[in-house]
Design a protein around this motif. Structure first.
Motif, PDB file in Angstrom:
ATOM      1  N   LYS A   5       0.509   8.019 -11.754  1.00  0.00           N
ATOM      2  CA  LYS A   5       1.756   7.301 -11.459  1.00  0.00           C
ATOM      3  C   LYS A   5       2.111   7.331  -9.976  1.00  0.00           C
ATOM      4  O   LYS A   5       2.831   6.493  -9.498  1.00  0.00           O
ATOM      5  CB  LYS A   5       2.907   7.886 -12.276  1.00  0.00           C
ATOM      6  N   TYR A  56      -7.004  -5.068 -10.185  1.00  0.00           N
ATOM      7  CA  TYR A  56      -5.999  -4.172 -10.743  1.00  0.00           C
ATOM      8  C   TYR A  56      -4.647  -4.868 -10.741  1.00  0.00           C
ATOM      9  O   TYR A  56      -4.361  -5.699  -9.882  1.00  0.00           O
ATOM     10  CB  TYR A  56      -5.890  -2.886  -9.900  1.00  0.00           C
ATOM     11  N   GLN A  96      -0.790   4.681  -0.416  1.00  0.00           N
ATOM     12  CA  GLN A  96      -0.309   3.305  -0.374  1.00  0.00           C
ATOM     13  C   GLN A  96       0.998   3.240   0.389  1.00  0.00           C
ATOM     14  O   GLN A  96       1.995   3.850  -0.012  1.00  0.00           O
ATOM     15  CB  GLN A  96      -0.134   2.726  -1.785  1.00  0.00           C
ATOM     16  N   PHE A 102      -6.365  -1.000 -14.369  1.00  0.00           N
ATOM     17  CA  PHE A 102      -7.637  -1.685 -14.162  1.00  0.00           C
ATOM     18  C   PHE A 102      -7.740  -2.900 -15.078  1.00  0.00           C
ATOM     19  O   PHE A 102      -7.513  -2.800 -16.294  1.00  0.00           O
ATOM     20  CB  PHE A 102      -8.776  -0.707 -14.452  1.00  0.00           C
ATOM     21  N   PHE A 138      -1.723   8.400  -4.726  1.00  0.00           N
ATOM     22  CA  PHE A 138      -2.236   8.271  -6.081  1.00  0.00           C
ATOM     23  C   PHE A 138      -3.545   9.039  -6.225  1.00  0.00           C
ATOM     24  O   PHE A 138      -4.412   8.944  -5.347  1.00  0.00           O
ATOM     25  CB  PHE A 138      -2.548   6.811  -6.422  1.00  0.00           C
ATOM     26  N   PRO A 168      -3.731   0.079  -1.682  1.00  0.00           N
ATOM     27  CA  PRO A 168      -4.109   1.490  -1.563  1.00  0.00           C
ATOM     28  C   PRO A 168      -5.218   1.695  -0.533  1.00  0.00           C
ATOM     29  O   PRO A 168      -6.132   0.881  -0.430  1.00  0.00           O
ATOM     30  CB  PRO A 168      -4.604   1.832  -2.970  1.00  0.00           C
ATOM     31  N   PHE A 214      -5.496   5.199 -12.562  1.00  0.00           N
ATOM     32  CA  PHE A 214      -4.625   5.766 -11.547  1.00  0.00           C
ATOM     33  C   PHE A 214      -3.494   6.558 -12.185  1.00  0.00           C
ATOM     34  O   PHE A 214      -2.984   6.208 -13.249  1.00  0.00           O
ATOM     35  CB  PHE A 214      -4.008   4.653 -10.692  1.00  0.00           C
ATOM     36  N   GLN A 237     -14.155   2.395  -3.032  1.00  0.00           N
ATOM     37  CA  GLN A 237     -13.585   1.078  -3.214  1.00  0.00           C
ATOM     38  C   GLN A 237     -12.531   0.849  -2.140  1.00  0.00           C
ATOM     39  O   GLN A 237     -11.667   1.702  -1.923  1.00  0.00           O
ATOM     40  CB  GLN A 237     -12.905   0.967  -4.578  1.00  0.00           C
ATOM     41  N   TYR A 251      -5.815   8.094  -3.087  1.00  0.00           N
ATOM     42  CA  TYR A 251      -5.451   6.924  -2.297  1.00  0.00           C
ATOM     43  C   TYR A 251      -4.027   7.100  -1.769  1.00  0.00           C
ATOM     44  O   TYR A 251      -3.186   7.754  -2.394  1.00  0.00           O
ATOM     45  CB  TYR A 251      -5.502   5.650  -3.139  1.00  0.00           C
ATOM     46  N   GLY A 261     -17.845   4.323 -10.190  1.00  0.00           N
ATOM     47  CA  GLY A 261     -16.549   4.486  -9.535  1.00  0.00           C
ATOM     48  C   GLY A 261     -15.846   3.187  -9.254  1.00  0.00           C
ATOM     49  O   GLY A 261     -14.983   3.114  -8.379  1.00  0.00           O
ATOM     50  N   THR A 262     -16.197   2.140  -9.992  1.00  0.00           N
ATOM     51  CA  THR A 262     -15.608   0.826  -9.741  1.00  0.00           C
ATOM     52  C   THR A 262     -14.551   0.452 -10.764  1.00  0.00           C
ATOM     53  O   THR A 262     -13.990  -0.635 -10.706  1.00  0.00           O
ATOM     54  CB  THR A 262     -16.712  -0.245  -9.735  1.00  0.00           C
ATOM     55  N   ALA A 263     -14.289   1.319 -11.720  1.00  0.00           N
ATOM     56  CA  ALA A 263     -13.228   1.119 -12.706  1.00  0.00           C
ATOM     57  C   ALA A 263     -12.408   2.396 -12.717  1.00  0.00           C
ATOM     58  O   ALA A 263     -12.874   3.441 -13.185  1.00  0.00           O
ATOM     59  CB  ALA A 263     -13.831   0.845 -14.086  1.00  0.00           C
ATOM     60  N   LEU A 264     -11.197   2.328 -12.176  1.00  0.00           N
ATOM     61  CA  LEU A 264     -10.406   3.528 -11.948  1.00  0.00           C
ATOM     62  C   LEU A 264      -9.160   3.566 -12.815  1.00  0.00           C
ATOM     63  O   LEU A 264      -8.519   2.540 -13.038  1.00  0.00           O
ATOM     64  CB  LEU A 264      -9.991   3.611 -10.479  1.00  0.00           C
TER      65      LEU A 264
END
Lengths: 113, 112
Positions: free
Chosen positions: A105, B35, A38, B45, A89, A44, A103, B101, A36, A98-101
């Motif tokens: 730093k 998030y 940002q 998350f 990121f 993001p 990340f 997403q 991603y 893929g809906t709980a990520l």
């Protein structure tokens, strides 16, 4: 626990150069990875993703490489432009959907013209 | 096609209060994830809702809760606010999962 980290917090390049942003992950069972971008004041923005059954995936000016042996992910940006300046990121999916990520730093990319 | 929208964009609260944040996903998207983003902890998350049910949950205290409505809009609630809850709260939506997403612009919460 699982963690996704980036090797460098900042990267400065000249316009037109190629940029490489690196990321290490710790969970060898991870199946899905996303990069991603940002920009300041924004959420993001999806760049590119890759699943563990692939080693490389290309998009427009971007390439993601996945090395499962050393649990390493990289994002290559070709012909970097000032508009590419942002925080990048990598993210690792905790679930198949893929809906709980998780990340990393983030790496701040600064492009000077 | 409209993107993910979040309201309000900015919010100031005091310790001990509660707050409710709202997220409207992209039309046709049924999954909404939340998030928290802070300078110290980065992006973390919170939870994910799909078809009005919490499907995944992160490692946050019970003061953080959420829900999803039949039109897929989601709300997140934080009770008994603490100074450390000051953060950018982001929501992201996807169609069914197994897809990208897309993130909203976030709600910036300041707790005084």
């Amino acid at each position: 626990g699982e963690s996704v980290g980036l090797h460098l917090p900042t990267l400065s390049v000249q316009e037109g150069d190629n940029s490489i942003i690196n990321c290490a992950y710790s969970n060898s069972a991870s199946d899905y990875f996303i990069w991603y971008k940002q920009e300041s004041g924004k959420g993001p923005q999806f760049i590119i993703d890759i699943r563990s059954n692939m080693d490389k995936r290309q998009g427009q000016r971007v390439t993601v490489l996945l090395n499962k042996t050393v649990k390493h992910l990289s994002l290559q940006i070709a012909a970097t432009q000032p508009g590419d300046s942002a925080v990048y990121f990598c993210a690792e999916a905790l679930n198949q959907a893929g809906t709980a990520l998780i990340f990393g730093k983030g790496t701040t990319l600064s492009v000077s013209s | 096609k409209a993107g993910v929208t979040q309201t309000p964009r900015y919010l100031i609260k005091t310790r001990g209060q509660q707050v409710t944040l709202s997220c409207s996903p992209i039309s046709g998207h049924r999954s909404v994830s939340w998030y928290q983003q802070t300078p110290g902890q980065g992006l973390q998350f919170l939870f994910e809702y799909f078809s009005e049910t919490q499907r995944n949950k992160g490692n946050f205290p019970g003061r953080f809760s959420g829900r999803q409505f039949s039109n897929s809009r989601s709300e997140m609630n934080v009770s008994t606010l603490e100074l450390g809850d000051s953060a950018l709260y982001l929501c992201a939506s996807s169609r069914e999962g197994l897809e990208t997403q897309y993130f909203g612009p976030g709600t910036r919460l300041l707790v005084l």
